[in-house]
Every structure is written in C-alpha cells, then in structure tokens.
Design a protein around this motif. Structure first.
Motif, mmCIF file in Angstrom:
data_model
loop_
_atom_site.group_PDB
_atom_site.id
_atom_site.type_symbol
_atom_site.label_atom_id
_atom_site.label_comp_id
_atom_site.label_asym_id
_atom_site.label_seq_id
_atom_site.Cartn_x
_atom_site.Cartn_y
_atom_site.Cartn_z
ATOM 1 N N SER A 7 -2.639 7.673 84.299
ATOM 2 C CA SER A 7 -1.591 8.797 83.684
ATOM 3 C C SER A 7 -0.934 8.326 82.361
ATOM 4 C CB SER A 7 -0.800 9.485 84.492
ATOM 5 O OG SER A 7 0.001 8.379 85.257
ATOM 6 N N THR A 8 -0.963 7.184 82.397
ATOM 7 C CA THR A 8 -0.531 6.387 81.323
ATOM 8 C C THR A 8 -1.108 6.304 79.803
ATOM 9 O OG1 THR A 8 0.745 4.892 82.496
ATOM 10 C CG2 THR A 8 0.641 4.200 80.307
ATOM 11 N N PRO A 9 -0.795 7.005 78.845
ATOM 12 C CA PRO A 9 -2.029 7.026 77.637
ATOM 13 C C PRO A 9 -2.597 5.669 77.284
ATOM 14 C CG PRO A 9 0.000 8.542 77.364
ATOM 15 C CD PRO A 9 0.397 7.827 78.672
ATOM 16 N N ASP A 10 -3.679 5.730 76.949
ATOM 17 C CA ASP A 10 -4.008 4.387 76.260
ATOM 18 C C ASP A 10 -4.724 4.681 74.944
ATOM 19 O OD1 ASP A 10 -6.958 5.811 76.696
ATOM 20 O OD2 ASP A 10 -6.939 4.841 78.655
ATOM 21 N N HIS A 11 -5.326 3.853 74.325
ATOM 22 C CA HIS A 11 -5.618 3.933 72.955
ATOM 23 C C HIS A 11 -6.737 5.110 72.787
ATOM 24 C CE1 HIS A 11 -6.758 2.770 68.844
ATOM 25 N NE2 HIS A 11 -8.141 2.498 69.265
ATOM 26 N N ARG A 12 -7.617 5.204 73.714
ATOM 27 C CA ARG A 12 -8.650 6.179 73.447
ATOM 28 C C ARG A 12 -8.007 7.409 73.629
ATOM 29 N NH1 ARG A 12 -13.409 6.611 70.992
ATOM 30 N NH2 ARG A 12 -13.882 8.276 72.365
ATOM 31 N N GLN A 13 -6.880 7.698 74.721
ATOM 32 C CA GLN A 13 -6.358 8.551 74.846
ATOM 33 C C GLN A 13 -5.508 9.553 73.765
ATOM 34 O OE1 GLN A 13 -4.758 9.040 78.955
ATOM 35 N NE2 GLN A 13 -3.563 10.776 78.427
ATOM 36 N N LEU A 14 -4.899 8.272 73.154
ATOM 37 C CA LEU A 14 -3.942 8.729 71.915
ATOM 38 C C LEU A 14 -4.777 9.211 70.881
ATOM 39 C CD1 LEU A 14 -1.587 5.607 72.120
ATOM 40 C CD2 LEU A 14 -0.810 7.940 72.670
ATOM 41 N N GLN A 15 -5.978 8.608 70.670
ATOM 42 C CA GLN A 15 -6.942 9.267 69.513
ATOM 43 C C GLN A 15 -7.368 10.707 70.126
ATOM 44 O OE1 GLN A 15 -9.959 5.968 69.823
ATOM 45 N NE2 GLN A 15 -9.912 5.630 67.571
ATOM 46 N N LEU A 16 -7.743 10.724 71.232
ATOM 47 C CA LEU A 16 -8.137 12.145 71.588
ATOM 48 C C LEU A 16 -7.072 13.055 71.451
ATOM 49 C CD1 LEU A 16 -10.144 13.785 73.327
ATOM 50 C CD2 LEU A 16 -9.169 13.131 75.311
ATOM 51 N N GLN A 17 -5.901 12.652 71.774
ATOM 52 C CA GLN A 17 -4.842 13.756 71.434
ATOM 53 C C GLN A 17 -4.482 13.986 70.126
ATOM 54 O OE1 GLN A 17 -1.851 11.192 73.414
ATOM 55 N NE2 GLN A 17 -1.681 12.652 75.178
ATOM 56 N N ALA A 18 -4.897 12.939 69.110
ATOM 57 C CA ALA A 18 -4.722 13.131 67.866
ATOM 58 C C ALA A 18 -5.912 14.112 67.243
ATOM 59 C CB ALA A 18 -4.840 11.759 66.943
ATOM 60 N N TRP A 19 -7.009 14.021 67.935
ATOM 61 C CA TRP A 19 -8.302 14.894 67.415
ATOM 62 C C TRP A 19 -7.960 16.284 67.996
ATOM 63 C CZ3 TRP A 19 -12.170 17.101 70.633
ATOM 64 C CH2 TRP A 19 -12.887 17.546 70.108
ATOM 65 N N LEU A 20 -7.429 16.252 69.197
ATOM 66 C CA LEU A 20 -7.219 17.802 69.650
ATOM 67 C C LEU A 20 -6.217 18.491 68.863
ATOM 68 C CD1 LEU A 20 -7.150 17.022 73.565
ATOM 69 C CD2 LEU A 20 -8.783 18.338 72.378
ATOM 70 N N ALA A 21 -5.089 17.572 68.246
ATOM 71 C CA ALA A 21 -4.116 18.316 67.549
ATOM 72 C C ALA A 21 -4.540 18.874 66.091
ATOM 73 C CB ALA A 21 -3.167 17.370 67.069
ATOM 74 N N THR A 22 -5.609 18.315 65.881
ATOM 75 C CA THR A 22 -6.330 18.833 64.440
ATOM 76 C C THR A 22 -7.341 20.114 64.671
ATOM 77 O OG1 THR A 22 -8.391 17.782 64.569
ATOM 78 C CG2 THR A 22 -6.580 16.638 63.621
ATOM 79 N N LEU A 23 -7.406 20.688 65.943
ATOM 80 C CA LEU A 23 -8.299 21.789 66.201
ATOM 81 C C LEU A 23 -7.601 22.988 65.987
ATOM 82 C CD1 LEU A 23 -10.249 20.337 69.341
ATOM 83 C CD2 LEU A 23 -10.837 20.360 66.647
ATOM 84 N N ASP A 24 -7.427 23.636 64.790
ATOM 85 C CA ASP A 24 -7.007 24.971 64.439
ATOM 86 C C ASP A 24 -7.592 25.852 65.154
ATOM 87 O OD1 ASP A 24 -5.409 23.248 62.835
ATOM 88 O OD2 ASP A 24 -6.507 23.729 60.954
ATOM 89 N N THR A 25 -9.071 26.115 65.368
ATOM 90 C CA THR A 25 -9.653 27.208 65.875
ATOM 91 C C THR A 25 -9.318 27.248 67.452
ATOM 92 O OG1 THR A 25 -11.567 25.784 66.178
ATOM 93 C CG2 THR A 25 -11.564 27.302 64.198
ATOM 94 N N ILE A 26 -9.018 26.159 68.210
ATOM 95 C CA ILE A 26 -8.765 26.224 69.538
ATOM 96 C C ILE A 26 -7.237 25.748 69.697
ATOM 97 C CG2 ILE A 26 -9.607 26.059 72.005
ATOM 98 C CD1 ILE A 26 -12.298 25.867 70.602
ATOM 99 N N PRO A 27 -6.045 26.178 69.276
ATOM 100 C CA PRO A 27 -5.062 25.316 69.644
ATOM 101 C C PRO A 27 -4.690 24.925 70.973
ATOM 102 C CG PRO A 27 -4.751 27.255 68.466
ATOM 103 C CD PRO A 27 -5.935 27.400 68.929
ATOM 104 N N VAL A 28 -4.430 23.859 71.477
ATOM 105 C CA VAL A 28 -3.868 23.416 72.800
ATOM 106 C C VAL A 28 -2.813 22.962 72.976
ATOM 107 C CG1 VAL A 28 -6.560 23.052 73.339
ATOM 108 C CG2 VAL A 28 -5.047 21.005 72.417
ATOM 109 N N ASP A 29 -2.025 22.994 74.099
ATOM 110 C CA ASP A 29 -0.817 22.357 74.514
ATOM 111 C C ASP A 29 -0.967 21.073 75.013
ATOM 112 O OD1 ASP A 29 1.674 21.813 75.308
ATOM 113 O OD2 ASP A 29 1.852 23.337 76.824
ATOM 114 N N LEU A 30 -0.779 20.126 74.073
ATOM 115 C CA LEU A 30 -1.211 18.748 74.337
ATOM 116 C C LEU A 30 -0.250 18.113 75.462
ATOM 117 C CD1 LEU A 30 -1.362 17.258 70.714
ATOM 118 C CD2 LEU A 30 -3.147 17.346 72.221
#
Length: 343
Positions: free
Chosen positions: A6-29
């Motif tokens: 449950s603690t964000p790691d390096h890959r999870q932080l990268q994933l969150q940054a990528w998800l934040a760029t998805l304008d077509t499918i906005p998600v609640d990070l």
C-alpha cells in the motif's frame, strides 16, 4: 497471492504520473488500490474513474515484462467473441496499460458443488468458441522446443533444486524417455489457440459474457487438449474423477459439433487429454519449485501435493509410464502408499 504494497514505490509513482496524463479517461488517483499480483513481475491496480465505475491499471516493468504480447493476444482473442479486457490506453515503453475492469470475482472464489457445472459449461463454451476460430499464424507455435523446455523445469527445479537430488544416468534416461513419449503425443494433437493458463484464477465470473478471461499474454498455437486440462485438472481446486470425465466428454461433444479436430472416439480423446495433462503437471511442479527457490514466493508450495497427485494418478494408468512412476515414488518415499491407484 501476494498483493502490492500500500506504500507507493517508484513504479507506482510512475504509474500515477502516467494515469494523470490520460485526458480521455480521467481517473481519481486517490482511489488507486491493489487489485492483484501474479507469479511474474506484473501487478494490477484498480482505480475509480471520474465518470463512475472503475478500470484496471497494469504495471509490467521493463525489461522483465513486455506488454506487447498482451496487447496482441487481447486483439486475437477479443476478435473471436470471448470476453477479455479492453485496452483503453497504453504506454508500451513504460510498461503501463489501462484496461476495462472485469470485476474481482474469480472462478476460484465462486466454484462450489452448486455452481461448478454452470461455470464450467460457460468456460467450455468460451473455449470452444475461441478454438474454433484459430488461425495458424496469429500466435507463436507451441513447438517441441517450448514443450520440452517446460518439461525440463521438472528435472531442474523440482528434482534438482526442490528435492536436492542429482539423478543418475539411468534415472535421467528414464525421465528423458518419459518426456519423449509425452511430447510425441502432444505434438501429434491438432493445434488451436492455447491460453496456457485457462484455470480458476484467471477466469472471472461476470453477469454476462461469462467467463472474463485474464492472463493470456503467453498464448500460443498448440495442442487442442491443453486448455481443457488446465481447466479441469486445476492446480488450485480438485474435482472427482467422474465429474472431470463428464465435463471432458461434454467438451468433446461440443468441440465435434463446432468442427474442431478432436480425436474421433472419446477413448482416444481422453488419452490425449491425460498425456497433455502429464506435460502440464510436470511443468507446473517445476514452475512452483522455481517460484519458491528463485523468486522467494512460497504461496505455491501448498499446491504442489495436488499437482503431484494428478501426475501419479495419470502416469499409473499407462504402462508406458511405469518407469516414471517408480522414479517419482523412489524420490518420495511417502507417495506410494499415500496416493494409491485410481483404477
């Protein structure tokens, strides 16, 4: 199965940054949470969309993982009409995919005496639908080299590492002869699309379009009985021999009606099913041993006895595998009286 931390790691932080760029499918990070992990380096997260509902984010870290086979097989399988996740967004270089969410109810969670027949019939119908549309050049070939490499996992990881045994030349010869017999049967079977892990942990119970099919990135073009063995001789749940035989016959009847090239008589088909099972069970014992000894994943150790039981029950039914049975029983002094004979 272990879950991602449950603690964000390096890959999870990268994933969150990528998800934040998805304008077509906005998600609640803020809703990002572990969905599952598997035996590889892949991890899956569930995240809610701003519009409502949820989607699945796959983290497949390069260079250990490559999302391209998943993307390709999703297209091949999806075109047949079976239910697989839709790919909503992708970043191949980073190893991220956003997928439609097929829910969290696996077959394993829902299978019981009341539900099993209905769920297995759905899974068999989907398998026949998939196989009936197989094309020879769409997926890699499940050839002798690959089938043989899988069998060798038993020799290297189960016998060598897990049991700590160095086989004599004579014992190695027994094992090689058994492998050759298994491979001759497997390679004589007509080829179709093969999921390779078509079992209760990778099939999802859905309100419609049941089952949802996951974890198909290793799919190949190979022996027609392989996925049926994965389904009915499942490493994670066991059914009475009478039920397995009944379901196998029902598959065989449906496959024949669909024009699939199964053996023309049920005895020949069931023999193919059993010999394919030997290849899979020996491989799985090797994989479970490797997951423990190399990758530190001990959750699969508890499943080894059932897979060994499948192996011995099947091998004991065929004279050709008597030397293999003696070899395995010789390595496990407790197995001969414990498992007994089925027929």
């Amino acid at each position: 199965m272990s879950s991602p931390s449950s603690t964000p790691d390096h890959r999870q932080l990268q994933l969150q940054a990528w998800l934040a760029t998805l304008d077509t499918i906005p998600v609640d990070l803020s809703t990002l949470r572990p969905a599952s992990a598997d035996a590889s380096f892949r991890r899956y997260f569930r995240v809610d969309t701003v519009a409502g509902g949820s989607v699945i984010a796959m983290d497949a870290p390069p260079p250990q993982e490559d999302v391209r086979p998943f993307i390709q097989v999703a297209g091949v399988f999806g075109a047949t009409g079976v239910t697989v996740p839709k790919i909503l967004a992708q970043d191949v270089e980073q190893g991220f995919l956003l997928l439609s969410d097929l829910g969290s109810t696996t077959y394993l969670h829902q299978l019981n005496g009341d539900s099993a027949h209905r769920l297995y019939m759905d899974a068999i119908d989907a398998l026949v639908l998939l196989q009936a549309q197989s094309k020879p050049d769409a997926l890699p070939e499940y050839d002798r080299a690959l089938l043989s490499r899988e069998l060798e996992l038993f020799r290297e990881w189960y016998i060598g590492k897990h049991l700590g045994v160095t086989l004599s030349d004579e014992q190695n010869a027994v094992l090689t002869k058994a492998f050759d017999a298994i491979l001759a049967n497997n390679l004589a079977q007509p080829p179709v699309y093969v999921h390779r892990d078509y079992h209760s942990r990778n099939l999802m119970v859905l309100p419609s379009g049941n089952p949802g099919i996951l974890d198909f990135q290793d799919a190949v073009y190979g022996p027609i009985t392989y996925d049926l063995v994965s389904l009915l001789r499942d490493a994670y749940i066991q059914w009475d021999e009478e039920l397995v035989l009944d379901w196998a016959i029902r598959y065989w009847e449906k496959a024949r009606r669909a024009g699939l090239p199964v053996a023309p008589d049920i005895d020949g088909f069931y023999r193919d099913f059993e010999w394919m099972g030997l290849q899979r069970h020996l491989k799985v014992l090797g994989i479970f041993a490797r997951l423990y000894h190399r990758d530190g994943k001990d959750g699969y150790l508890k499943d080894m006895p059932l897979v060994m039981e499948y192996t011995l029950k099947t091998a004991r039914r065929y004279v050709a595998f008597s030397p293999l049975v003696r070899l395995i029983e010789g390595l496990h002094k407790d197995l001969a009286p414990k498992f007994g004979y089925t027929f």
